[in-house]
Design a protein around this motif. Sequence first.
Motif, PDB file in Angstrom:
ATOM      1  N   HIS A 284      15.462  39.590  41.747  1.00 50.52           N
ATOM      2  CA  HIS A 284      14.964  38.331  41.361  1.00 50.52           C
ATOM      3  C   HIS A 284      13.874  38.364  40.300  1.00 50.52           C
ATOM      4  N   LEU A 285      13.037  39.446  40.147  1.00 57.17           N
ATOM      5  CA  LEU A 285      12.290  39.572  38.843  1.00 57.17           C
ATOM      6  C   LEU A 285      12.711  39.337  37.604  1.00 57.17           C
ATOM      7  N   SER A 286      14.202  40.010  37.507  1.00 54.37           N
ATOM      8  CA  SER A 286      14.777  40.292  36.102  1.00 54.37           C
ATOM      9  C   SER A 286      15.363  38.452  35.855  1.00 54.37           C
ATOM     10  N   LEU A 287      15.583  37.977  37.029  1.00 54.15           N
ATOM     11  CA  LEU A 287      16.117  36.604  36.954  1.00 54.15           C
ATOM     12  C   LEU A 287      15.053  35.753  36.175  1.00 54.15           C
ATOM     13  N   VAL A 288      13.652  35.663  36.695  1.00 55.44           N
ATOM     14  CA  VAL A 288      12.653  35.117  36.213  1.00 55.44           C
ATOM     15  C   VAL A 288      12.327  35.461  34.996  1.00 55.44           C
ATOM     16  N   LEU A 289      12.428  36.829  34.622  1.00 59.27           N
ATOM     17  CA  LEU A 289      12.172  37.349  33.170  1.00 59.27           C
ATOM     18  C   LEU A 289      13.016  36.647  32.318  1.00 59.27           C
ATOM     19  N   GLU A 290      14.177  36.643  32.505  1.00 58.67           N
ATOM     20  CA  GLU A 290      15.318  35.932  31.661  1.00 58.67           C
ATOM     21  C   GLU A 290      15.104  34.398  31.485  1.00 58.67           C
ATOM     22  N   GLU A 291      14.762  33.700  32.632  1.00 61.80           N
ATOM     23  CA  GLU A 291      14.294  32.342  32.371  1.00 61.80           C
ATOM     24  C   GLU A 291      13.201  32.269  31.312  1.00 61.80           C
ATOM     25  N   PHE A 292      12.177  32.941  31.591  1.00 58.47           N
ATOM     26  CA  PHE A 292      11.085  32.971  30.626  1.00 58.47           C
ATOM     27  C   PHE A 292      11.460  33.396  29.156  1.00 58.47           C
ATOM     28  N   ALA A 293      12.249  34.423  28.945  1.00 57.70           N
ATOM     29  CA  ALA A 293      12.587  34.761  27.465  1.00 57.70           C
ATOM     30  C   ALA A 293      13.415  33.391  26.834  1.00 57.70           C
ATOM     31  N   ASN A 294      14.193  32.669  27.846  1.00 57.68           N
ATOM     32  CA  ASN A 294      14.980  31.687  27.224  1.00 57.68           C
ATOM     33  C   ASN A 294      13.985  30.421  26.514  1.00 57.68           C
ATOM     34  N   SER A 295      13.048  30.676  27.101  1.00 60.59           N
ATOM     35  CA  SER A 295      11.631  29.479  26.219  1.00 60.59           C
ATOM     36  C   SER A 295      11.011  30.418  25.193  1.00 60.59           C
ATOM     37  N   MET A 296      11.177  31.584  24.909  1.00 59.61           N
ATOM     38  CA  MET A 296      10.546  32.080  23.693  1.00 59.61           C
ATOM     39  C   MET A 296      11.397  31.758  22.572  1.00 59.61           C
ATOM     40  N   ALA A 297      10.410  31.904  21.354  1.00 54.82           N
ATOM     41  CA  ALA A 297      10.736  31.883  20.034  1.00 54.82           C
ATOM     42  C   ALA A 297      12.041  32.794  19.826  1.00 54.82           C
ATOM     43  N   LEU A 298      11.918  34.022  20.462  1.00 55.54           N
ATOM     44  CA  LEU A 298      12.899  35.097  20.227  1.00 55.54           C
ATOM     45  C   LEU A 298      14.337  34.552  20.267  1.00 55.54           C
ATOM     46  N   ARG A 299      14.397  33.493  21.304  1.00 54.85           N
ATOM     47  CA  ARG A 299      15.784  32.853  21.389  1.00 54.85           C
ATOM     48  C   ARG A 299      15.928  31.509  21.210  1.00 54.85           C
ATOM     49  N   LYS A 300      14.947  30.590  20.538  1.00 56.28           N
ATOM     50  CA  LYS A 300      14.942  29.448  20.347  1.00 56.28           C
ATOM     51  C   LYS A 300      14.871  29.245  18.949  1.00 56.28           C
ATOM     52  N   GLY A 301      14.011  30.051  18.234  1.00 56.66           N
ATOM     53  CA  GLY A 301      13.868  29.944  16.827  1.00 56.66           C
ATOM     54  C   GLY A 301      13.191  28.620  16.229  1.00 56.66           C
ATOM     55  N   GLY A 302      13.899  27.861  15.426  1.00 58.22           N
ATOM     56  CA  GLY A 302      13.282  26.710  14.904  1.00 58.22           C
ATOM     57  C   GLY A 302      12.236  26.435  14.429  1.00 58.22           C
ATOM     58  N   LEU A 303      11.758  25.036  14.442  1.00 64.00           N
ATOM     59  CA  LEU A 303      10.497  24.639  13.823  1.00 64.00           C
ATOM     60  C   LEU A 303       9.092  25.433  14.601  1.00 64.00           C
ATOM     61  N   SER A 304       9.471  25.306  16.089  1.00 62.09           N
ATOM     62  CA  SER A 304       8.411  25.671  17.063  1.00 62.09           C
ATOM     63  C   SER A 304       8.226  27.245  16.905  1.00 62.09           C
ATOM     64  N   GLY A 305       9.209  28.029  16.390  1.00 64.44           N
ATOM     65  CA  GLY A 305       9.205  29.490  16.446  1.00 64.44           C
ATOM     66  C   GLY A 305       8.231  29.757  15.150  1.00 64.44           C
ATOM     67  N   ILE A 306       8.733  29.042  13.965  1.00 65.22           N
ATOM     68  CA  ILE A 306       7.866  29.431  12.917  1.00 65.22           C
ATOM     69  C   ILE A 306       6.422  29.039  12.841  1.00 65.22           C
ATOM     70  N   ASN A 307       6.368  28.082  13.610  1.00 61.90           N
ATOM     71  CA  ASN A 307       4.849  27.402  13.678  1.00 61.90           C
ATOM     72  C   ASN A 307       3.972  28.688  14.576  1.00 61.90           C
ATOM     73  N   LYS A 308       4.785  29.324  15.651  1.00 55.09           N
ATOM     74  CA  LYS A 308       4.298  30.152  16.369  1.00 55.09           C
ATOM     75  C   LYS A 308       3.668  31.442  15.622  1.00 55.09           C
ATOM     76  N   LEU A 309       4.656  31.764  14.727  1.00 53.79           N
ATOM     77  CA  LEU A 309       4.303  32.781  13.799  1.00 53.79           C
ATOM     78  C   LEU A 309       3.192  32.614  12.691  1.00 53.79           C
TER      79      LEU A 309
END
Length: 587
Positions: A284-309
Amino acid sequence: MHNSIESNDILNRLPKHLLQFIKPQNYEDYSAIDQAVWRYVMRKNVSFLSKVAHKSYLDGLKQTGISIDAIPNMYGMNRILKDIGWAAIAVDGFIPPNAFMEFQAYNILVIASDIRQLEHIEYTPAPDIIHEGAGHAPIIANPEYAEYLRRFGEIGCKAISSAKDYELYEAVRHLSILKEAPNSNEADIVNAEKKVEVLQQNMGEPSEMALIRNLHWWTVEYGLIGTLENPKIYGAGLLSSIGESAWCMTDEVKKVPYTIEATYKDFDITKPQPQLFVTPDFAHLSLVLEEFANSMALRKGGLSGINKLINSNALGTIELSTGLQISGIFSNVIESNGNPIYIQTSGKTALAYREKELVGHGTANHLDGFGSPIGKLKGINLAIEDMSPRDLAAYNIYEEKIVTLEFEGNIKVSGEIITGKRNLQGKIILISFKNCTVTHGDTMLFKPEYGIYDMAVGKNIVSAFSGPADLNSFDLITHKTASQTIHIEKSAKRLELEAFYQQVRDYREDKNRTISRTKVLEQLIEKHPNDWLLPVELYELAFKGDEKTLCDSILKHLETIKQNRPEVGKLIDDGLRIIETEQMRTI
């Protein structure tokens, strides 16, 4: 003993920039008091944790070769850890979160090699070898958990920090050092606590690193597993704290199911935790980790990702839809209709593809930053990267052609094309111009006198993450902490006490059986009347030897200590209880 860093196959895979955090363990620096502290905590923990820890803990102690009687030697640990695909390295206290995570990604257990003072035997805010070695190491013998830890490191080291995150890291590190140092001024500690508190209350929007650090805390450090009614301990912070491991099992500590909501639950590293999360199992730990990773700029990119950088003001990378990766410190983005249409870095920048720097596009070629349009050409549905050679020729995107490319969002690139680079799929990823002008409306972004203009090709940003794409593109060996762990010169009185501890240790280990334990007790009462741990160790030897007179003398002295120092009364009673319980098991 070893006082240098000994390598192995797993450590040999580490990139050079992580080596700057590794230090020799210097095993001979541990005193007999340090060994007694380790032994007391481990005996008490194993006695108690056998009932409340996840079964992987006791199994892991055996598998990782961690002894109850002696502080683990890192090199001995590594010989055993390699059988489960891991290794251990010594560091000086807290290291930056990204580096800590990256070590995990390489299956490296980071161990702060110092050990807590006797005065802080129940809990220390500073990472120490009890916490790291006895807390983290045993659980990684569980394959499901070990993979979670590795994957967490792999994702976590790509999390984007804010500029305030590093400031908070330094403040927490400084506070932990002061609290563990034997000669710290109380006023200095109070000031350091206030600084941490002020920073924590003024962090602004939490960064990706702040959020994933919460997940790390509520699982790896303070996690419970099983049911809400009958949870077991697996978090290293609980496994290594003889006070909190017992307290967390009481109804005073609230238990809630572990979900992605733990991301937004902050923690105070200096205090016991009033609430803990319970995962049903390690998967279950890994499931939650992947859920969080899906919200990260690592996977979403876009304008929000560049603004985070941009907000991080630190080295980071964006990856375009063509696979081209741009690494540097991002300083600006021009947007249109919620999409980035032009990105800009400042200072050294490198271009890469699949984590490998493009030849001729390292920091030496892009010393003063890099800027490029992102997106499609205006009025053309077909993106440049999707154009066939015939399409490219039709739009004059061809060597030695003078062309004006007008992008959506009013970005114009005008110049003579020199050449282009393609990826393995044949898509063009970079176009180089001479005599080039780049504009956004009336704003000049690039002039011909600046030299060759390299234009990245990509219709969108698919990923944004911390650090460079190619680790060799930048000098990453630059870490300097604002504070170092404090080691003071020991007083003659302290050295004398250590000598008494060493005599008792030598007696127990059959190195010197001529020592008179009665005489040691007499000298201890005379010269160090407030020390409680050595009398407990003496009692253990006398109790096992059925030496009633000596036992009575020790117990009388311990009662006096409990009256003078009521705060150590429970520690004394617990130590005596373990001795008597162990003896009953052998009868």
